[in-house]
Design a protein around this motif. Structure first.
Motif, PDB file in Angstrom:
ATOM      1  N   VAL A 135      44.798  40.892  48.104  1.00 15.08           N
ATOM      2  CA  VAL A 135      43.586  40.207  47.594  1.00 15.08           C
ATOM      3  C   VAL A 135      43.515  40.589  45.995  1.00 15.08           C
ATOM      4  CG1 VAL A 135      40.968  40.325  47.740  1.00 15.08           C
ATOM      5  CG2 VAL A 135      42.524  40.271  49.831  1.00 15.08           C
ATOM      6  N   ARG A 136      43.813  42.036  45.694  1.00 15.53           N
ATOM      7  CA  ARG A 136      43.851  42.273  44.414  1.00 15.53           C
ATOM      8  C   ARG A 136      45.135  41.336  43.494  1.00 15.53           C
ATOM      9  NH1 ARG A 136      44.216  47.341  45.095  1.00 15.53           N
ATOM     10  NH2 ARG A 136      41.782  47.856  44.782  1.00 15.53           N
ATOM     11  N   SER A 137      46.021  41.332  44.064  1.00 18.80           N
ATOM     12  CA  SER A 137      46.919  40.359  43.247  1.00 18.80           C
ATOM     13  C   SER A 137      46.333  38.810  43.210  1.00 18.80           C
ATOM     14  CB  SER A 137      48.262  40.260  44.208  1.00 18.80           C
ATOM     15  OG  SER A 137      48.809  41.493  44.050  1.00 18.80           O
ATOM     16  N   ALA A 138      45.866  38.177  44.363  1.00 14.96           N
ATOM     17  CA  ALA A 138      45.238  36.979  44.144  1.00 14.96           C
ATOM     18  C   ALA A 138      44.240  36.795  42.993  1.00 14.96           C
ATOM     19  CB  ALA A 138      44.912  36.504  45.708  1.00 14.96           C
ATOM     20  N   THR A 139      43.346  37.796  43.010  1.00 12.26           N
ATOM     21  CA  THR A 139      42.409  37.974  42.029  1.00 12.26           C
ATOM     22  C   THR A 139      42.775  37.799  40.714  1.00 12.26           C
ATOM     23  OG1 THR A 139      41.019  39.302  43.875  1.00 12.26           O
ATOM     24  CG2 THR A 139      40.296  39.110  41.330  1.00 12.26           C
ATOM     25  N   GLU A 140      43.887  38.415  40.437  1.00 12.21           N
ATOM     26  CA  GLU A 140      44.530  38.566  38.997  1.00 12.21           C
ATOM     27  C   GLU A 140      44.945  37.139  38.732  1.00 12.21           C
ATOM     28  OE1 GLU A 140      43.803  40.702  36.669  1.00 12.21           O
ATOM     29  OE2 GLU A 140      42.680  41.921  38.385  1.00 12.21           O
ATOM     30  N   LEU A 141      45.703  36.483  39.910  1.00  9.97           N
ATOM     31  CA  LEU A 141      46.201  35.226  39.538  1.00  9.97           C
ATOM     32  C   LEU A 141      45.196  34.149  39.495  1.00  9.97           C
ATOM     33  CD1 LEU A 141      48.931  35.173  42.483  1.00  9.97           C
ATOM     34  CD2 LEU A 141      49.537  35.110  39.875  1.00  9.97           C
ATOM     35  N   VAL A 142      43.979  34.504  40.117  1.00 11.84           N
ATOM     36  CA  VAL A 142      42.952  33.200  39.530  1.00 11.84           C
ATOM     37  C   VAL A 142      42.257  33.672  38.197  1.00 11.84           C
ATOM     38  CG1 VAL A 142      40.535  33.037  40.325  1.00 11.84           C
ATOM     39  CG2 VAL A 142      42.056  33.180  42.128  1.00 11.84           C
ATOM     40  N   ARG A 143      42.312  34.986  37.629  1.00 16.69           N
ATOM     41  CA  ARG A 143      41.967  35.205  36.388  1.00 16.69           C
ATOM     42  C   ARG A 143      42.782  34.629  35.581  1.00 16.69           C
ATOM     43  NH1 ARG A 143      40.071  41.198  38.083  1.00 16.69           N
ATOM     44  NH2 ARG A 143      37.790  40.665  38.582  1.00 16.69           N
ATOM     45  N   ARG A 179      44.810  31.832  35.913  1.00 12.13           N
ATOM     46  CA  ARG A 179      44.738  30.481  36.055  1.00 12.13           C
ATOM     47  C   ARG A 179      43.499  29.956  35.402  1.00 12.13           C
ATOM     48  NH1 ARG A 179      46.499  28.368  41.830  1.00 12.13           N
ATOM     49  NH2 ARG A 179      45.534  26.513  40.848  1.00 12.13           N
ATOM     50  N   ARG A 180      42.458  30.836  35.586  1.00  6.42           N
ATOM     51  CA  ARG A 180      41.187  30.075  35.405  1.00  6.42           C
ATOM     52  C   ARG A 180      40.280  31.283  34.736  1.00  6.42           C
ATOM     53  NH1 ARG A 180      39.080  25.762  38.100  1.00  6.42           N
ATOM     54  NH2 ARG A 180      37.301  26.036  37.057  1.00  6.42           N
ATOM     55  N   PRO A 181      40.590  31.451  33.350  1.00  6.66           N
ATOM     56  CA  PRO A 181      39.663  32.485  32.718  1.00  6.66           C
ATOM     57  C   PRO A 181      38.231  32.043  32.762  1.00  6.66           C
ATOM     58  CG  PRO A 181      41.298  31.435  31.092  1.00  6.66           C
ATOM     59  CD  PRO A 181      41.655  31.130  32.735  1.00  6.66           C
ATOM     60  N   ASP A 182      37.934  30.949  32.684  1.00  6.35           N
ATOM     61  CA  ASP A 182      36.666  30.548  32.824  1.00  6.35           C
ATOM     62  C   ASP A 182      35.763  30.774  34.135  1.00  6.35           C
ATOM     63  OD1 ASP A 182      38.301  28.709  34.060  1.00  6.35           O
ATOM     64  OD2 ASP A 182      36.335  27.326  34.068  1.00  6.35           O
ATOM     65  N   LEU A 183      36.460  31.115  35.213  1.00  6.99           N
ATOM     66  CA  LEU A 183      35.707  31.274  36.332  1.00  6.99           C
ATOM     67  C   LEU A 183      35.426  32.657  36.870  1.00  6.99           C
ATOM     68  CD1 LEU A 183      35.439  29.347  38.814  1.00  6.99           C
ATOM     69  CD2 LEU A 183      37.520  30.077  39.643  1.00  6.99           C
ATOM     70  N   PRO A 184      34.197  32.910  37.056  1.00  3.64           N
ATOM     71  CA  PRO A 184      33.564  34.307  37.324  1.00  3.64           C
ATOM     72  C   PRO A 184      34.164  34.688  38.758  1.00  3.64           C
ATOM     73  CG  PRO A 184      31.849  32.779  36.787  1.00  3.64           C
ATOM     74  CD  PRO A 184      32.956  31.920  36.721  1.00  3.64           C
ATOM     75  N   VAL A 185      34.942  35.741  38.798  1.00  4.82           N
ATOM     76  CA  VAL A 185      35.771  35.986  40.283  1.00  4.82           C
ATOM     77  C   VAL A 185      35.449  37.803  40.166  1.00  4.82           C
ATOM     78  CG1 VAL A 185      37.938  35.954  39.035  1.00  4.82           C
ATOM     79  CG2 VAL A 185      37.800  35.802  41.552  1.00  4.82           C
ATOM     80  N   GLU A 186      35.531  38.096  41.451  1.00 10.75           N
ATOM     81  CA  GLU A 186      35.528  39.347  41.552  1.00 10.75           C
ATOM     82  C   GLU A 186      36.345  39.748  43.050  1.00 10.75           C
ATOM     83  OE1 GLU A 186      35.438  42.656  40.532  1.00 10.75           O
ATOM     84  OE2 GLU A 186      33.574  42.076  39.658  1.00 10.75           O
ATOM     85  N   GLY A 187      37.206  40.708  42.915  1.00  8.19           N
ATOM     86  CA  GLY A 187      38.061  41.157  43.953  1.00  8.19           C
ATOM     87  C   GLY A 187      39.000  42.089  43.792  1.00  8.19           C
ATOM     88  N   PRO A 188      39.200  42.924  44.914  1.00  6.44           N
ATOM     89  CA  PRO A 188      38.718  42.675  46.351  1.00  6.44           C
ATOM     90  C   PRO A 188      37.418  43.490  46.352  1.00  6.44           C
ATOM     91  CG  PRO A 188      40.099  44.762  45.985  1.00  6.44           C
ATOM     92  CD  PRO A 188      40.286  43.996  44.829  1.00  6.44           C
ATOM     93  N   ILE A 189      36.507  42.839  47.265  1.00  7.96           N
ATOM     94  CA  ILE A 189      35.043  43.120  47.510  1.00  7.96           C
ATOM     95  C   ILE A 189      34.481  42.694  49.193  1.00  7.96           C
ATOM     96  CG2 ILE A 189      34.284  40.516  46.939  1.00  7.96           C
ATOM     97  CD1 ILE A 189      31.990  41.845  45.402  1.00  7.96           C
TER      98      ILE A 189
END
Length: 722
Positions: A594-602, A604-614
């Motif tokens: 989940v931590r790796s996936a969160t970094e990948l989202v950030r 790919r989409r720096p504009d998207l508010p994302v938090e994880g793992p949570i």
């Protein structure tokens, strides 16, 4: 103070229940706390209030909905005067208004009320309540000139008494006079004027309503049969060959109970679909023998057979005076009424006139309303493979009545038409090559077994799946299966989207999409979301239906797709990547994924508010978030929740659905070039309507239309499920 609308009239027979329902629909799209108040009622059951309570899930106590009875009002008025009556009704109204953001007020019905100056009383109550007035005038059996005069008189009567008129409506107008009346009225009145035509499907009583009115004994028939509309009466006295030629679609056959030949003949004709009847009413207290009734039940299961003691003539006198009613037990009529209202009333204009500001909360009903409105705004074409399924046909009737989208139903045309007739649906179906007339939504029936498209689709499918060993002969058989045929219609631009699954498994629904519809360029997987409609907000859950155990790359892809889907449907995306630990408090392979996936989202989409793992509680509850992740832009206010695997996601959505009473809309597939969506095999009619609306909105976002010249690629499959 609540914003209130006083729906009233000037006499009997105006059918204003349609307008009351339509106004309630408009208000519930804007705010979630809409109250209902009837100043004066007849006592006992109130079908309109029961309908509004049921349809709009009102929690308002029933006792607060009625001010007092006509009998009590008459006695009070006689003893203490009108001022005292009005004062008490104002107190009752304000008790409702204080608890609601808007109130729909149902004026007196001018039917055996015993009240003098009834119109003036309605006007005074509207003024005392601070409500705008929406007068409704009966246009039935009147020509355009008379309708114009009646509407102008009604408008003058209420404005001269100091009322603020919101709009005026002429209802139940003959089609031949409606346009002329609307054009003429627009020249004379300063406020909007709307003209609603007479709709036979609304005025037709159901078999159940006839049974109640005649106190008839039900010998045969199920709930669906009793819900059929009675559009005509055919009195049986002739010999069978002559009698059969007189049958009409949706008729109620009225015949003496000793005419077993007519009973069996009518039901046999119904079973053959030539034509489907509403039911049979036997007179004179005569009843067929047990063998005849057994045969009747086998010939046309569910078709009602009623019995009354009276003769044909007194029975006919009662029948001809009956009309259909909007009740909680006639949900089809409610949909017909709303379709009529939305077709002939400028709902955007009337909503603006109401001046009710939308609040920040989004309730399940408001979310569903928004979906219907968005789908209607740019009508698309959706194919429904399960064309003989009862729920699909009932949903199709709603979708067409409300002009949500155009439809193609797949199946044998005779079987589809017969099933619609058996269900008593007013479902105009076009043949595969028939050209639609008029601006309304339309549906056509296509049989994959006999359609000329079968050869074209077989050739395409064989080419797409040649690498899997699919031969032209095998392809010819595969594409005749309705899910494959419907999917190929979407791929070839003959429909904008497909909804299936009411009678098929999820695999049977989405496998064809994986095989023949390519994924979007920026999507590496097909995944899904559920819209979870809670009491005060809508959350997006992904993935709860497709990918069993996503890796970090897939999880990131699900998150980005889900955020885009949320935004497309009006939910501001704040993404929580869920795990059993929050922040840096835990470790292990599952947390690291989940931590790796969160970094990948950030990335790919720096504009998207994302938090994880949570953890889930830290994602949605501000007080928990303040302790576990203070300062986070997502914690405590997440709207998109991404589960680490299918096991967690599927169980969580079902737990929230059942335990919290949430409405779960989905699964909505995402990542495909063209929309294909799955239904639960336990889907209700409203679930199908909502899913079709979502599919139409997805098609709007993708921007292609049937016949638009889109040229689907055929260079190989994407997202193979095998």
């Amino acid at each position: 103070m609540a914003r209130s609308v006083y729906v009233t009239g000037i006499g009997r027979g105006d059918g204003r229940q349609v307008i009351e329902l339509g106004v309630m629909e408009l208000l519930t799209r804007r705010v979630d706390r809409v109250g209902v108040f009837r100043p004066l009622g007849h006592g006992g059951a109130d079908p309109v209030l029961d309908l509004l309570r049921s349809r709009y899930r009102l929690v308002q106590p029933a006792a607060s909905m009625v001010g007092t009875t006509y009998a009590a009002a008459g006695a009070l008025q006689a003893e203490q005067g009108t001022d005292e009556l009005v004062s008490r009704l104002v107190d009752r109204y304000h008790a409702v208004a204080e608890e609601h953001e808007a109130v729909v007020i149902l004026g007196t019905d001018f039917a055996d009320t015993g009240l003098p100056a009834e119109l003036a009383l309605n006007a005074r109550l509207a003024n005392e309540f601070g409500a705008v007035v929406l007068p409704v005038v009966a246009g039935r059996d009147q020509d355009a000139e008379a309708i114009v005069a009646e509407v102008r008189n009604a408008h003058h009567a209420y404005t001269s008494l100091g009322c603020q008129v919101l709009a005026t409506i002429a209802n139940r107008v003959r089609d031949s006079h409606a346009r002329e009346a609307a054009r003429e009225l627009g020249r004379h009145l300063p406020e909007p004027v709307y003209v609603l035509p007479e709709d036979p499907a609304l005025s037709a009583p159901t078999v159940a309503q006839i049974a109640d009115a005649l106190d008839a004994e039900v010998l045969l028939g199920d709930h669906n049969g009793l819900a059929r509309d009675v559009r005509d009466f055919v009195f049986g006295g002739a010999m069978l060959p002559t009698f059969l030629t007189a049958l009409t679609e949706g008729c109620l056959v009225v015949t003496p109970g000793d005419r077993a030949d007519l009973v069996v003949g009518a039901l046999a004709a119904h079973s053959a679909g030539a034509p489907p009847i509403a039911g049979i009413l036997l007179t004179l207290g005569e009843k067929p023998g047990g063998e005849t009734l057994t045969l009747a039940g086998r010939l046309a299961p569910g078709t009602p057979v009623l019995s009354v003691p009276g003769g044909s003539f007194p029975t006919a006198q009662k029948l001809f005076g009956l009309e259909g009613k909007l009740t909680a037990g006639t949900p089809r009529k409610a949909e017909i009424a709303l379709g009529l209202f939305e077709t002939h009333v400028d709902t955007a204009q009337l909503t603006e006139q109401l001046s009710v500001a939308r609040n920040g909360r989004v309730t399940p009903m408001m979310f569903e309303h928004e979906l219907i409105e968005r789908a209607r705004s740019d009508r698309r074409h959706v194919v429904l493979p399960e064309g003989t399924d009862e729920r699909v046909l009932r949903a199709a009737e709603v979708l067409l009545r409300r002009r949500v989208c155009d439809l193609t139903l797949l199946g044998d045309e005779t079987a589809v038409r017969r099933r619609a007739g058996e269900l008593g649906l007013n479902l105009p179906l076009l043949a595969a090559d028939e050209v639609p007339e008029g601006p309304g939504a339309h549906a056509r029936v296509v049989d994959p077994q006999t359609s000329p498209l079968r050869e074209r689709f077989a050739e395409l499918y064989a080419k797409l799946r040649a690498h899997r060993g699919v031969t032209p002969e095998l392809a010819h058989d595969v594409v005749a299966e309705v899910s494959y045929f419907g999917t190929l219609m979407v791929r070839e631009g003959l429909a904008d989207g497909m909804v299936s699954g009411a009678a098929h498994s999820t695999a049977a629904t989405i496998r064809p999409a994986f095989e023949v519809i390519r994924t979007l360029p920026d999507a590496s997987n097909v995944s899904s979301v559920f819209f979870m409609c809670l009491a005060d907000r809508v959350l997006v859950y992904g993935d709860c239906a497709v990918i069993p155990d996503p890796d970090a790359e897939q999880l990131a892809d699900i998150a980005v797709q889900s955020a885009d889907t949320a935004a497309r449907f009006g939910v501001e995306p704040r993404v929580a990547m869920l795990s059993y630990s929050t922040g840096t408090s835990g470790s292990g392979a599952d947390v690291e994924k989940v931590r790796s996936a969160t970094e990948l989202v950030r990335a790919r989409r720096p504009d998207l508010p994302v938090e994880g793992p949570i953890q889930y509680d830290a994602a949605v509850e501000p007080s928990v978030a303040a302790t576990k992740l203070p300062g986070s832009d997502v914690a405590g206010q997440a709207t998109v929740l991404i589960f680490p695997d299918l096991n967690t996601g599927n169980n969580t959505y079902k737990a929230v659905q059942r335990s919290a009473g949430a409405v779960a809309v989905g699964p909505v597939l995402q990542g495909l070039r063209k929309p294909v969506n799955d239904l639960s095999r336990g889907a209700l009619v409203q679930d199908i309507v909502t899913t079709v609306a979502i599919t139409a909105i997805q098609a709007q976002a993708l921007g292609t239309r049937p016949g638009s010249g889109a040229s689907p690629t055929a260079d190989g499959p994407a997202g193979d499920a095998d």
